[in-house]
Design a protein around this motif. Structure first.
Motif, short mmCIF file in Angstrom:
data_model
loop_
_atom_site.label_atom_id
_atom_site.label_comp_id
_atom_site.label_asym_id
_atom_site.label_seq_id
_atom_site.Cartn_x
_atom_site.Cartn_y
_atom_site.Cartn_z
N ARG A 104 0.82 -1.21 0.00
CA ARG A 104 0.00 0.00 0.00
C ARG A 104 0.86 1.27 0.00
N ILE A 105 1.97 1.23 0.73
CA ILE A 105 2.78 2.45 0.83
C ILE A 105 3.90 2.50 -0.21
N PHE A 106 4.23 1.36 -0.82
CA PHE A 106 5.35 1.32 -1.76
C PHE A 106 5.06 2.25 -2.94
N GLY A 107 5.95 3.18 -3.18
CA GLY A 107 5.78 4.11 -4.29
C GLY A 107 4.89 5.30 -3.98
N ASP A 108 4.34 5.35 -2.75
CA ASP A 108 3.50 6.48 -2.34
C ASP A 108 4.23 7.23 -1.23
N GLN A 109 4.93 8.28 -1.65
CA GLN A 109 5.80 9.04 -0.74
C GLN A 109 5.04 9.56 0.49
N GLU A 110 3.84 10.09 0.26
CA GLU A 110 3.05 10.68 1.34
C GLU A 110 2.64 9.62 2.36
N ALA A 111 2.19 8.47 1.86
CA ALA A 111 1.77 7.38 2.74
C ALA A 111 2.96 6.85 3.54
N ARG A 112 4.11 6.74 2.87
CA ARG A 112 5.31 6.23 3.55
C ARG A 112 5.72 7.18 4.68
N LYS A 113 5.68 8.48 4.39
CA LYS A 113 6.03 9.47 5.42
C LYS A 113 5.06 9.40 6.60
N ALA A 114 3.77 9.22 6.30
CA ALA A 114 2.75 9.11 7.36
C ALA A 114 3.02 7.89 8.24
N LEU A 115 3.37 6.77 7.60
CA LEU A 115 3.66 5.55 8.35
C LEU A 115 4.92 5.73 9.21
N GLU A 116 5.95 6.34 8.64
CA GLU A 116 7.18 6.59 9.39
C GLU A 116 6.90 7.48 10.60
N GLY A 117 6.00 8.46 10.43
CA GLY A 117 5.64 9.34 11.54
C GLY A 117 4.99 8.58 12.70
N LEU A 118 4.28 7.50 12.38
CA LEU A 118 3.65 6.68 13.42
C LEU A 118 4.64 5.70 14.05
N LEU A 119 5.52 5.13 13.23
CA LEU A 119 6.39 4.05 13.69
C LEU A 119 7.73 4.51 14.27
N HIS A 120 8.35 5.51 13.64
CA HIS A 120 9.72 5.85 14.02
C HIS A 120 9.89 6.32 15.47
N PRO A 121 9.02 7.21 15.99
CA PRO A 121 9.24 7.64 17.39
C PRO A 121 9.24 6.49 18.41
N PRO A 122 8.25 5.56 18.38
CA PRO A 122 8.31 4.46 19.36
C PRO A 122 9.46 3.49 19.11
N ALA A 144 16.74 1.43 -5.39
CA ALA A 144 16.56 2.87 -5.60
C ALA A 144 15.88 3.54 -4.41
N SER A 145 15.19 2.75 -3.57
CA SER A 145 14.49 3.34 -2.41
C SER A 145 15.44 3.58 -1.23
N GLN A 146 16.70 3.13 -1.36
CA GLN A 146 17.68 3.33 -0.30
C GLN A 146 18.83 4.21 -0.80
N MET A 147 19.57 4.76 0.15
CA MET A 147 20.78 5.49 -0.21
C MET A 147 21.74 4.52 -0.90
N PRO A 148 22.41 4.93 -1.98
CA PRO A 148 23.35 4.02 -2.66
C PRO A 148 24.42 3.50 -1.70
N ILE A 149 24.76 2.23 -1.88
CA ILE A 149 25.71 1.57 -0.96
C ILE A 149 27.08 2.27 -0.96
N GLU A 150 27.49 2.83 -2.10
CA GLU A 150 28.79 3.52 -2.15
C GLU A 150 28.77 4.76 -1.24
N GLU A 151 27.63 5.44 -1.16
CA GLU A 151 27.52 6.61 -0.27
C GLU A 151 27.60 6.18 1.19
#
Length: 198
Positions: A71-89, A159-166
């Motif tokens: 559901r969230i894959f490829g949907d930037q807004e949905a992913r950000k909303a999910l991260e807002g719920l999950l990341h703090p706890p 592509a959804s992650q920072m490149p490994i060389e970086e």
């Protein structure tokens, strides 16, 4: 001492974390914590269901993680909303476990496995960051083989992650996991000895 352990998808973080644990390190696993915070009955799960829909609940009351991912894959807004719920706890639990280990076993290395450490700008939580590295082409091959993906699907995941060389360039310590397991073990031994870990 603590280290943040990260890398790219299919680079072998789990292999490296288990090698460190075998030598006596204590592990805090961000993926495991991410599963714990959405267990049935938790307030975080209730918030996720409220935001993303009751059809994400399985009959046993647990979260249909795969369906949520789709559901969230490829949907930037949905992913950000999910991260807002999950990341703090998740971060609060990680920090609490790190502090508990530091208090109970101050002489032991605490390894915190965080897949998206740099993407989430969490390097400040750790004394050092260790990156498990393999070249991108090998990363692509391993990901396709491991998850039975087409090249196009695997490329999208990378592509959804920072490149490994970086990530490699930002690391305090790099473990090159592109060779044999014995080669990786030797690098872990070197790291362990250089740090004077018991």
């Amino acid at each position: 001492m603590n280290i943040g352990l990260t890398g790219g998808i299919a680079c072998g973080k789990s292999t490296v974390s288990s090698m460190l644990v075998r030598r006596g390190a204590l592990l805090v696993d961000a993926d495991q914590i991410a599963r714990e915070v959405v267990e049935p009955g938790t307030p975080v799960l209730a918030s996720v269901i409220e935001r993303f829909g009751a059809d994400l609940l399985l009959p046993d009351g647990s979260l249909h993680r795969k369906k949520l991912g789709e559901r969230i894959f490829g949907d930037q807004e949905a992913r950000k909303a999910l991260e807002g719920l999950l990341h703090p706890p998740i971060r609060a639990t990680m920090r609490a476990r790190m502090e508990a280990y530091a208090a109970s076993d101050p002489d032991k290395l605490v390894v915190v496995d965080v897949p998206l450490l740099y993407e989430s700008k969490l390097q400040g939580m750790f004394q050092q960051v260790m990156v498990v590295y393999i070249p991108r082409e090998l990363q692509l091959q391993r990901l396709m083989g491991r998850d039975k993906l087409t090249q196009e699907q695997a490329e999208k995941r990378l592509a959804s992650q920072m490149p490994i060389e970086e990530k490699r360039a930002l690391a305090d310590y790099v473990i090159d996991n592109s060779g044999s397991l014995e080669d990786t073990e030797r690098q872990i031994d070197k790291f362990w000895t250089e740090r004077g870990l018991l």
